[in-house]
Design a protein around this motif. Sequence first.
Motif, short mmCIF file in Angstrom:
data_model
loop_
_atom_site.label_atom_id
_atom_site.label_comp_id
_atom_site.label_asym_id
_atom_site.label_seq_id
_atom_site.Cartn_x
_atom_site.Cartn_y
_atom_site.Cartn_z
N HIS A 37 0.95 6.99 3.18
CA HIS A 37 0.15 8.01 3.85
C HIS A 37 1.03 8.83 4.80
O HIS A 37 2.18 8.47 5.08
CB HIS A 37 -1.01 7.39 4.62
N ARG A 94 -4.01 3.78 -1.43
CA ARG A 94 -5.00 2.99 -0.66
C ARG A 94 -6.24 2.77 -1.52
O ARG A 94 -6.72 3.69 -2.18
CB ARG A 94 -5.36 3.74 0.63
N ASP A 148 -4.33 2.64 6.60
CA ASP A 148 -2.89 2.45 6.52
C ASP A 148 -2.50 1.46 5.45
O ASP A 148 -1.39 0.93 5.47
CB ASP A 148 -2.34 2.00 7.88
N ARG A 149 -3.41 1.15 4.47
CA ARG A 149 -3.12 0.21 3.40
C ARG A 149 -2.60 0.91 2.14
O ARG A 149 -2.87 0.49 1.03
CB ARG A 149 -4.35 -0.63 3.07
N GLY A 150 -1.83 1.91 2.32
CA GLY A 150 -1.20 2.65 1.23
C GLY A 150 -0.27 3.71 1.80
O GLY A 150 -0.22 3.95 3.02
N HIS A 167 -0.03 -4.85 0.95
CA HIS A 167 -0.26 -3.48 1.42
C HIS A 167 0.23 -3.29 2.85
O HIS A 167 -0.35 -2.52 3.63
CB HIS A 167 -1.76 -3.13 1.33
N THR A 207 -4.22 10.29 3.58
CA THR A 207 -3.99 9.28 2.54
C THR A 207 -4.00 9.95 1.17
O THR A 207 -4.60 11.00 0.96
CB THR A 207 -5.05 8.19 2.59
N SER A 236 -10.90 -0.36 0.85
CA SER A 236 -10.25 -0.87 2.05
C SER A 236 -10.77 -0.13 3.27
O SER A 236 -10.84 1.11 3.28
CB SER A 236 -8.73 -0.69 1.96
#
Length: 734
Positions: free
Chosen positions: A161, A149, A157-159, A246, A179, A153
Motif C-alpha cells: 500500500h 490486501r 496495512d495487510r498488503g 501479511h 491500498t 481483513s
Amino acid sequence: MKRFRYGFGIRSKLVLLSGLLLTIPWLGYEYVSEMEKFLRQGQEKTLAGTARAVATALHDRPKLFDVADATVGHSDVYVRSLPASIQLDGRLDDWNEHGDFARSYGEGDLLENSAVHTPASLSFSHNVGRLGKYLYAMFLVNDNHIVLRSTKSPRVDRGDHLRVAIATRDSGFTRYAVTLAEGGAIAAYQLASGLDTTQVVRVETRLRGVWRPTEQGYNLEIRVPISMIGTRVGFAVADVDNDGTHEIEAVIGTSGTDTIEELARVFIPSSEIELILKGLMRTTSRIWVVDARHRVLAQAGSLKGQDRTDRIAIAPPTGLMHVLQRAEEQVLRPVYARVLRQPTDDFRDELSEASQLAGREIAGALSGSLTTRWRLTSDNRAVILSAAHPIWIDDQVMGAVVVEETTNAILTVKNLALERLFTIILAVFLIGALTLFIFAARISSRIRRLRDEAERAIDAQGRFRGVMARSRASDEIGDLSRSFSSIMDKLHQYTGYLESMATRLSHELRTPIAVVRSSLDNLKLQPLPDEARVYMERAQDGLARLTSILTSMSEATRLEQILQNSERERFDLCKVVAGCVEGYKAAYTPRAIELRLPGQTVWLNGAPDLIAQLLDKLIENAIDFSRANSVIVVEIGLDAADAYLRVINQGPPLPKEMQERLFESMVSIRPHKGSSEPHLGLGLYIVRLIAGFHGGQAYAQNHHDPAGVAVTVKLPIIEVEEKSHNWTAHTQVS
C-alpha cells in the motif's frame, strides 16, 4: 626551340594588387559586426524594460509570496504545472511526454525494514504535477512480489500500500492509506491520528487513482485536490511479501510520514502570478518569477518556436537582378548556410523545467539591482540574454522577475546582411577580376608574341631567319617592339658582314697567294745557295698551310650554300655507308674499321653525297683521336622512327664541358703537336649542318666498353624493308 619561363608575371602582379580589394569585405564584415553590437544593446535595453514592467505589476503584493520557512531542504517537493491532462490508467507514457523529472528512492530512503533489503525487493521513482485544481502523482514501484490486501481483513496495512501524509492549510495533520485491489482499482482510507494506529476513520473518495502490474512490480497514479494540500506532504510505499503473515517487511518514503515535522515541504507555483504573466508575456520571451529562495513561483513563454523573419519580404526583382537572385538562392545560399552560424531552435534548454534558478543576474536582482547576462547554452548552439529585476514589498526584495530571449532574431538579421553584402561584393569581384584578367591576358599575350618573334628571328645556331615585324601600337609595348626590330636589323647586317668575311678573304687572298706561288716556283728554277734554298722551302710550306686554311674556311660557306640548293632523293643509308667504308680500306691502311649493319634496308629522304661527306668528317675525327692499332667501329642502329649512325673510336675521353660545344664552329680540342695540317674546328660543325639538313641531330658521348668516344648522328627514316639476305654484320679492314 620554345623555352618556357616561370616567374612573377604581369598577371600575377595584377592579381596581387587586386587582392588589396579584399579589404572591402573585411570592412563590410566589421560594419555588420558593429551593427550586431547595436542590435544586442537594443535587445538588452528592451528586455530590461520588459523585466521592469512585469516586476512593477508584482510590487507590494505580499500574498503572492510565501515569506515563511526561509530554508530550503533536499527533500522539498516542487509541483510543476502540467501542460496537458494525465489519464489515470496506470500507464506512464503521458508523464514521459512532459519531461523526465522523476526522483528515485531506494535503500537510502528506508523508513522501516524487517528483512534483508535489495533494490529488486523494493524501490520506486516518483513525480508530481499540477493541472487545474488537482495534484497528480505517479509511482513506478520495483517489487518482486505483489501482495494484495484481502477484502475481509479489517486492517489496511495487510498488503502492499501507499502511505500519504498531509499538513493541511489549517496546520492540521492527516494520514491516508491507499491500498491495491483486484482489477487495478485502489481504495483510499483516512487513518486515525496516532503514530502506530491503522484504524480507519473513513473512506476518502476525493483521492482517486489506478494501479497496473508490470514485470518489475507495479505502476500507481493518484489524483488529489489542491485544496487538500497544505504546506507539507509525504509519500511512503509499504511492501508486504509474505502471503501468510501479511507483515510489512520494508517501507521507503520521500520523507517520514508519522509526524508533521517529518514531512517534506511542498511548493506549488502561484496560479495568480501565472495569470499575471500571461497578460504581460511576449511571444518571443520566457518570463520567470522567483522568490528570495530562488524557487520558481511561475513561468510563462518559451525560448523555442519564437516568431522571427528569416527573409525580408521585398518586391520580386526583374531582369538581371532576378538572375542574380536565383543564382544566390541556388548556389550561394547553401554555401552561406554551411559557413555562417544559423539560428536554430534545436538547442538544449536545461532550465525549461527548472524548479530553482541561479545565476549572476538573479543574485544581482535579489540584491536590489537590475542585472543582465549573456550566456551560451550547454551545447553552444544558441546565445540567451537574461534580464532580472527585483520585486519589492515595502523596502524588502521578496523575489525577482527574469526575462529571457535568444539572439536568433539578431543572428537572422546579421546573416541576411552578410549574405547580401558578400553577394554584391562577389559580383563586383567577379566582374572586376574578369576585366583585370582580360586586360592582363591581353598585355601578356602581346609580350609573349614579342618574345616569340625575337626567338624566331634567330635559330639555335645564332643565324638570322628573318626580321621582326614592327608593332603599330602606340603604347610602351609597341615602342619596345619597334626598338627590338631596329636592333635585330642592325645585328642582321653585322652578322651578314661577318658571315661573308670568310668568302671575301678567300677570294681576296687567292690572287696574292697565286702571285707568291708563281714567284716561288720561278725562284726555285734559279740556282740558289743551299742556305737560301732552306728559306725558300719554308716559304713554300707556309704558303701550303695558308692555302689549306683558306680552303677550310670556304668549305663551310660553300656547304651552307649547297644545303640551300640541294635536291632530296630517296636512298638506302646502309648502302651509302657500306660503300664509304669500302673506300676507307685503302685510304687508312693499316687501320682497322669494323662495320655493323642491320638486316634491313633503311630508306632516308635527303642527299647521299652529303651523308658520305658527313661520314668522311666522322672517320677523319676518329682516326685523329684513336689509339694506334685500335679498331674504329661504324654501326647503324634503328628504333621506331629514327636511324642512328654511330662512329666509335678507342682513345682519350671527351672533357665534360666540351660535349655540348664540340659541334660549334671553330671549336677544336686537338693538342698542338707541330702538325703540318691546320685544324680550324670545322669538321664536326659540318657534321651538324648536314644532320640538320636531314632533320636530325648530332651528339658525342664518352664510350666505356671499350674506353673511347662515340659520335652519333640521329636521322629520321621514311621506311624500313627486310632484305632477302642478311648483310654481313662485320666487315674488318686490317
